[in-house]
Design an enzyme around this catalytic site. Sequence first.
Site, mmCIF file in Angstrom:
data_model
loop_
_atom_site.group_PDB
_atom_site.id
_atom_site.type_symbol
_atom_site.label_atom_id
_atom_site.label_comp_id
_atom_site.label_asym_id
_atom_site.label_seq_id
_atom_site.Cartn_x
_atom_site.Cartn_y
_atom_site.Cartn_z
ATOM 1 N N ASP A 45 4.158 1.519 -9.157
ATOM 2 C CA ASP A 45 4.240 0.058 -9.160
ATOM 3 C C ASP A 45 5.547 -0.407 -9.804
ATOM 4 O O ASP A 45 5.849 -0.073 -10.946
ATOM 5 C CB ASP A 45 3.043 -0.510 -9.930
ATOM 6 C CG ASP A 45 2.941 -2.015 -9.800
ATOM 7 O OD1 ASP A 45 3.741 -2.722 -10.445
ATOM 8 O OD2 ASP A 45 2.057 -2.487 -9.063
ATOM 9 N N ARG A 46 6.326 -1.179 -9.039
ATOM 10 C CA ARG A 46 7.645 -1.622 -9.497
ATOM 11 C C ARG A 46 7.532 -2.621 -10.643
ATOM 12 O O ARG A 46 8.292 -2.559 -11.621
ATOM 13 C CB ARG A 46 8.433 -2.262 -8.342
ATOM 14 C CG ARG A 46 9.013 -1.278 -7.345
ATOM 15 C CD ARG A 46 7.994 -0.505 -6.532
ATOM 16 N NE ARG A 46 7.102 -1.391 -5.784
ATOM 17 C CZ ARG A 46 5.897 -1.061 -5.344
ATOM 18 N NH1 ARG A 46 5.378 0.131 -5.608
ATOM 19 N NH2 ARG A 46 5.151 -1.917 -4.665
ATOM 20 N N THR A 47 6.592 -3.537 -10.556
ATOM 21 C CA THR A 47 6.429 -4.538 -11.606
ATOM 22 C C THR A 47 6.098 -3.888 -12.940
ATOM 23 O O THR A 47 6.665 -4.246 -13.980
ATOM 24 C CB THR A 47 5.333 -5.553 -11.217
ATOM 25 O OG1 THR A 47 5.813 -6.372 -10.151
ATOM 26 C CG2 THR A 47 4.974 -6.448 -12.384
ATOM 27 N N CYS A 77 9.987 -4.588 0.353
ATOM 28 C CA CYS A 77 9.492 -4.875 -1.004
ATOM 29 C C CYS A 77 10.616 -5.571 -1.750
ATOM 30 O O CYS A 77 11.639 -4.942 -2.059
ATOM 31 C CB CYS A 77 9.087 -3.592 -1.721
ATOM 32 S SG CYS A 77 8.559 -3.880 -3.432
ATOM 33 N N ASN A 78 10.450 -6.853 -2.018
ATOM 34 C CA ASN A 78 11.465 -7.615 -2.748
ATOM 35 C C ASN A 78 11.720 -7.004 -4.112
ATOM 36 O O ASN A 78 12.857 -6.820 -4.544
ATOM 37 C CB ASN A 78 11.018 -9.065 -2.913
ATOM 38 C CG ASN A 78 10.965 -9.828 -1.607
ATOM 39 O OD1 ASN A 78 11.882 -10.551 -1.251
ATOM 40 N ND2 ASN A 78 9.870 -9.673 -0.870
ATOM 41 N N ALA A 100 11.383 -4.028 -5.234
ATOM 42 C CA ALA A 100 12.078 -2.746 -5.239
ATOM 43 C C ALA A 100 13.592 -2.912 -5.163
ATOM 44 O O ALA A 100 14.337 -1.980 -5.493
ATOM 45 C CB ALA A 100 11.587 -1.878 -4.086
ATOM 46 N N LYS A 148 -3.160 -6.712 -1.810
ATOM 47 C CA LYS A 148 -2.945 -5.264 -1.930
ATOM 48 C C LYS A 148 -4.270 -4.505 -1.879
ATOM 49 O O LYS A 148 -4.336 -3.380 -1.365
ATOM 50 C CB LYS A 148 -2.230 -4.946 -3.247
ATOM 51 C CG LYS A 148 -0.719 -5.176 -3.209
ATOM 52 C CD LYS A 148 -0.069 -4.709 -4.497
ATOM 53 C CE LYS A 148 1.445 -4.868 -4.475
ATOM 54 N NZ LYS A 148 2.113 -3.966 -3.513
ATOM 55 N N CYS A 194 7.879 -11.973 -1.859
ATOM 56 C CA CYS A 194 6.954 -10.854 -2.046
ATOM 57 C C CYS A 194 6.350 -10.559 -0.687
ATOM 58 O O CYS A 194 5.898 -11.490 0.006
ATOM 59 C CB CYS A 194 5.864 -11.196 -3.054
ATOM 60 S SG CYS A 194 4.549 -9.945 -3.126
#
Length: 240
Positions: free
Chosen positions: A47-49, A82-83, A85, A164, A194
Amino acid sequence: MKTIGIIGGMGPLATVKLFEKIVLNTSASSDQEHPPILIDNNTKIPDRTNFILKKGEDPRPELIKSAKRLEISGADFLIMPCNNAHYFYEDIISNINIPLLNMIEIAVDEIKVNYRNKKVGILGTDGTIYGGVYQNLLERENIDFLIPSNSGQKVFMKLIYSIKKGKYDNNLADIFSEFTNLKNKGVEIFIVGCTELSVAVEIYNLKERIEIVDSLDLLAKRAIIESGANLNKNDRLNMI
Protein backbone atom coordinates in the site's frame (compact mmCIF):
# COMPACT_ATOMS: atom_id res chain seq x y z
CA MET A 1 2.38 0.43 -33.38
CA LYS A 2 4.02 0.71 -29.95
CA THR A 3 3.24 -1.78 -27.19
CA ILE A 4 1.78 -0.34 -23.99
CA GLY A 5 2.88 -1.77 -20.65
CA ILE A 6 0.58 -1.32 -17.64
CA ILE A 7 1.99 -1.47 -14.11
CA GLY A 8 -1.22 -2.77 -12.54
CA GLY A 9 -2.66 -4.22 -9.37
CA MET A 10 -3.23 -0.87 -7.59
CA GLY A 11 -6.01 -1.97 -7.43
CA PRO A 12 -7.00 -4.68 -9.90
CA LEU A 13 -10.33 -3.05 -10.77
CA ALA A 14 -8.62 0.25 -11.62
CA THR A 15 -6.28 -1.74 -13.88
CA VAL A 16 -9.26 -3.32 -15.63
CA LYS A 17 -10.88 0.10 -16.04
CA LEU A 18 -7.75 1.56 -17.64
CA PHE A 19 -7.56 -1.35 -20.09
CA GLU A 20 -11.26 -0.88 -20.86
CA LYS A 21 -10.86 2.87 -21.38
CA ILE A 22 -8.00 2.31 -23.83
CA VAL A 23 -10.10 -0.15 -25.84
CA LEU A 24 -13.27 1.97 -25.80
CA ASN A 25 -11.46 5.21 -26.70
CA THR A 26 -9.54 3.70 -29.61
CA SER A 27 -10.95 4.25 -33.08
CA ALA A 28 -10.56 0.82 -34.68
CA SER A 29 -12.39 -1.27 -37.25
CA SER A 30 -10.44 -4.47 -36.51
CA ASP A 31 -8.45 -6.16 -33.75
CA GLN A 32 -5.24 -5.15 -35.51
CA GLU A 33 -6.02 -1.43 -35.18
CA HIS A 34 -5.98 -1.61 -31.37
CA PRO A 35 -2.67 -1.07 -29.57
CA PRO A 36 -0.94 -4.15 -28.14
CA ILE A 37 -1.01 -4.07 -24.33
CA LEU A 38 0.95 -5.96 -21.68
CA ILE A 39 -0.41 -5.91 -18.12
CA ASP A 40 1.49 -6.83 -14.97
CA ASN A 41 -1.27 -7.04 -12.38
CA ASN A 42 1.16 -7.01 -9.47
CA THR A 43 -1.00 -7.30 -6.36
CA LYS A 44 2.15 -7.75 -4.26
CA ILE A 45 2.87 -4.01 -4.41
CA PRO A 46 2.49 -2.75 -0.81
CA ASP A 47 0.00 0.00 0.00
CA ARG A 48 1.49 3.30 -1.19
CA THR A 49 -0.37 5.48 1.31
CA ASN A 50 0.80 3.45 4.29
CA PHE A 51 4.43 3.86 3.25
CA ILE A 52 4.15 7.60 2.56
CA LEU A 53 2.59 8.03 6.01
CA LYS A 54 5.43 5.92 7.48
CA LYS A 55 3.07 3.10 8.46
CA GLY A 56 3.97 0.35 6.02
CA GLU A 57 6.31 -1.48 3.69
CA ASP A 58 8.22 0.22 0.86
CA PRO A 59 6.39 -0.34 -2.47
CA ARG A 60 9.34 0.68 -4.65
CA PRO A 61 10.97 -2.76 -5.05
CA GLU A 62 7.75 -4.26 -6.43
CA LEU A 63 6.96 -1.19 -8.57
CA ILE A 64 10.42 -1.38 -10.12
CA LYS A 65 10.13 -5.16 -10.54
CA SER A 66 6.88 -4.69 -12.50
CA ALA A 67 8.38 -1.96 -14.66
CA LYS A 68 11.42 -4.07 -15.51
CA ARG A 69 9.28 -7.15 -16.18
CA LEU A 70 7.17 -5.20 -18.69
CA GLU A 71 10.24 -3.72 -20.34
CA ILE A 72 11.81 -7.16 -20.76
CA SER A 73 8.50 -8.51 -22.10
CA GLY A 74 8.52 -5.97 -24.93
CA ALA A 75 6.67 -2.87 -23.75
CA ASP A 76 7.75 0.30 -25.57
CA PHE A 77 6.44 2.60 -22.84
CA LEU A 78 4.64 2.25 -19.52
CA ILE A 79 1.59 3.66 -17.80
CA MET A 80 0.57 3.23 -14.17
CA PRO A 81 -3.07 3.46 -13.03
CA CYS A 82 -2.33 4.72 -9.53
CA ASN A 83 -1.98 8.43 -8.79
CA ASN A 84 -0.39 7.74 -5.43
CA ALA A 85 2.34 5.55 -6.96
CA HIS A 86 3.58 8.57 -8.93
CA TYR A 87 5.11 9.74 -5.67
CA PHE A 88 7.79 7.18 -6.62
CA TYR A 89 7.96 8.19 -10.29
CA GLU A 90 11.65 9.18 -10.29
CA ASP A 91 12.64 5.95 -8.53
CA ILE A 92 10.92 3.91 -11.21
CA ILE A 93 12.21 5.72 -14.30
CA SER A 94 15.79 5.63 -13.00
CA ASN A 95 15.63 1.83 -13.19
CA ILE A 96 14.22 1.38 -16.72
CA ASN A 97 15.16 2.36 -20.25
CA ILE A 98 11.70 3.08 -21.63
CA PRO A 99 9.35 6.01 -20.90
CA LEU A 100 6.75 6.00 -18.13
CA LEU A 101 3.92 8.40 -18.92
CA ASN A 102 3.18 10.62 -15.93
CA MET A 103 -0.55 10.75 -15.27
CA ILE A 104 -0.14 13.60 -12.78
CA GLU A 105 1.50 15.82 -15.41
CA ILE A 106 -1.14 14.82 -17.95
CA ALA A 107 -3.97 15.86 -15.60
CA VAL A 108 -2.29 19.15 -14.70
CA ASP A 109 -1.72 19.85 -18.41
CA GLU A 110 -5.48 19.53 -18.90
CA ILE A 111 -6.06 22.02 -16.08
CA LYS A 112 -3.50 24.45 -17.55
CA VAL A 113 -5.19 24.51 -20.94
CA ASN A 114 -8.88 24.50 -20.04
CA TYR A 115 -9.29 25.46 -16.38
CA ARG A 116 -6.33 27.67 -15.46
CA ASN A 117 -8.52 30.37 -13.91
CA LYS A 118 -10.66 27.96 -11.92
CA LYS A 119 -10.02 26.86 -8.35
CA VAL A 120 -9.19 23.15 -8.31
CA GLY A 121 -10.25 20.64 -5.66
CA ILE A 122 -7.93 17.65 -5.28
CA LEU A 123 -9.52 14.30 -4.51
CA GLY A 124 -7.23 11.38 -3.65
CA THR A 125 -5.86 9.07 -1.00
CA ASP A 126 -4.09 10.33 2.09
CA GLY A 127 -0.81 9.42 0.41
CA THR A 128 -1.61 11.49 -2.67
CA ILE A 129 -2.79 14.44 -0.61
CA TYR A 130 -0.15 14.45 2.12
CA GLY A 131 2.59 13.47 -0.34
CA GLY A 132 1.80 16.61 -2.34
CA VAL A 133 1.64 14.67 -5.61
CA TYR A 134 -0.68 17.21 -7.27
CA GLN A 135 -0.02 20.25 -5.10
CA ASN A 136 3.62 20.52 -6.15
CA LEU A 137 2.78 20.68 -9.85
CA LEU A 138 -0.21 22.99 -9.40
CA GLU A 139 1.88 25.40 -7.31
CA ARG A 140 4.56 25.40 -10.00
CA GLU A 141 1.89 26.45 -12.53
CA ASN A 142 0.38 29.07 -10.17
CA ILE A 143 -2.99 27.31 -10.23
CA ASP A 144 -5.23 27.84 -7.21
CA PHE A 145 -6.29 24.65 -5.43
CA LEU A 146 -7.85 23.30 -2.27
CA ILE A 147 -7.62 19.95 -0.51
CA PRO A 148 -10.39 18.52 1.69
CA SER A 149 -10.45 19.16 5.43
CA ASN A 150 -9.25 16.35 7.69
CA SER A 151 -12.83 15.21 8.25
CA GLY A 152 -13.60 15.48 4.54
CA GLN A 153 -10.52 13.46 3.64
CA LYS A 154 -11.70 10.67 5.93
CA VAL A 155 -14.96 10.53 3.97
CA PHE A 156 -13.14 10.13 0.65
CA MET A 157 -10.76 7.54 2.08
CA LYS A 158 -13.71 5.49 3.32
CA LEU A 159 -15.18 5.43 -0.19
CA ILE A 160 -11.81 4.60 -1.80
CA TYR A 161 -11.17 1.61 0.42
CA SER A 162 -14.78 0.42 0.13
CA ILE A 163 -14.27 0.18 -3.62
CA LYS A 164 -10.95 -1.62 -3.11
CA LYS A 165 -12.88 -4.16 -1.02
CA GLY A 166 -15.50 -4.58 -3.76
CA LYS A 167 -18.22 -2.84 -1.73
CA TYR A 168 -20.32 -0.66 -4.03
CA ASP A 169 -23.57 -0.18 -2.11
CA ASN A 170 -22.21 2.89 -0.35
CA ASN A 171 -24.31 5.72 1.07
CA LEU A 172 -22.92 8.81 -0.67
CA ALA A 173 -24.62 11.45 1.47
CA ASP A 174 -21.33 12.38 3.18
CA ILE A 175 -19.52 12.49 -0.17
CA PHE A 176 -22.11 14.84 -1.64
CA SER A 177 -21.88 16.99 1.48
CA GLU A 178 -18.10 17.26 1.05
CA PHE A 179 -18.54 18.26 -2.60
CA THR A 180 -20.84 21.05 -1.40
CA ASN A 181 -18.38 22.14 1.31
CA LEU A 182 -15.54 22.39 -1.21
CA LYS A 183 -17.68 24.22 -3.75
CA ASN A 184 -18.75 26.68 -1.05
CA LYS A 185 -15.03 27.39 -0.54
CA GLY A 186 -14.63 28.30 -4.18
CA VAL A 187 -13.76 25.00 -5.84
CA GLU A 188 -15.06 24.95 -9.40
CA ILE A 189 -13.50 21.78 -10.81
CA PHE A 190 -12.21 18.59 -9.19
CA ILE A 191 -9.19 16.48 -10.10
CA VAL A 192 -10.18 12.86 -9.64
CA GLY A 193 -6.74 11.90 -8.36
CA CYS A 194 -7.38 8.32 -7.31
CA THR A 195 -8.15 5.44 -9.64
CA GLU A 196 -10.74 4.02 -7.25
CA LEU A 197 -12.49 7.40 -7.37
CA SER A 198 -12.34 7.18 -11.17
CA VAL A 199 -14.24 3.91 -10.79
CA ALA A 200 -16.68 5.67 -8.44
CA VAL A 201 -17.30 8.37 -11.06
CA GLU A 202 -18.70 5.69 -13.37
CA ILE A 203 -20.52 3.61 -10.77
CA TYR A 204 -22.30 6.54 -9.14
CA ASN A 205 -22.39 8.92 -12.14
CA LEU A 206 -20.66 11.64 -10.14
CA LYS A 207 -20.33 13.86 -13.23
CA GLU A 208 -23.91 14.91 -12.51
CA ARG A 209 -22.74 16.43 -9.22
CA ILE A 210 -19.34 17.96 -10.03
CA GLU A 211 -17.21 19.05 -12.96
CA ILE A 212 -14.15 16.81 -13.09
CA VAL A 213 -10.78 16.18 -14.66
CA ASP A 214 -10.36 12.39 -14.49
CA SER A 215 -6.68 11.43 -14.45
CA LEU A 216 -7.40 7.80 -15.40
CA ASP A 217 -9.46 8.80 -18.42
CA LEU A 218 -6.80 11.25 -19.60
CA LEU A 219 -4.04 8.66 -19.12
CA ALA A 220 -5.89 6.15 -21.30
CA LYS A 221 -6.28 8.69 -24.10
CA ARG A 222 -2.67 9.82 -23.95
CA ALA A 223 -1.54 6.18 -24.08
CA ILE A 224 -3.57 5.60 -27.23
CA ILE A 225 -1.91 8.57 -28.91
CA GLU A 226 1.56 7.52 -27.74
CA SER A 227 1.01 3.99 -29.08
CA GLY A 228 0.28 5.29 -32.58
CA ALA A 229 -3.33 4.07 -32.55
CA ASN A 230 -6.21 6.41 -33.37
CA LEU A 231 -8.19 8.21 -30.70
CA ASN A 232 -11.96 8.29 -31.20
CA LYS A 233 -12.96 11.50 -32.93
CA ASN A 234 -15.43 12.41 -30.20
CA ASP A 235 -12.67 12.25 -27.58
CA ARG A 236 -10.59 15.33 -26.80
CA LEU A 237 -7.14 15.48 -25.33
CA ASN A 238 -4.96 18.55 -25.23
CA MET A 239 -1.43 17.95 -26.37
CA ILE A 240 1.01 20.43 -24.85
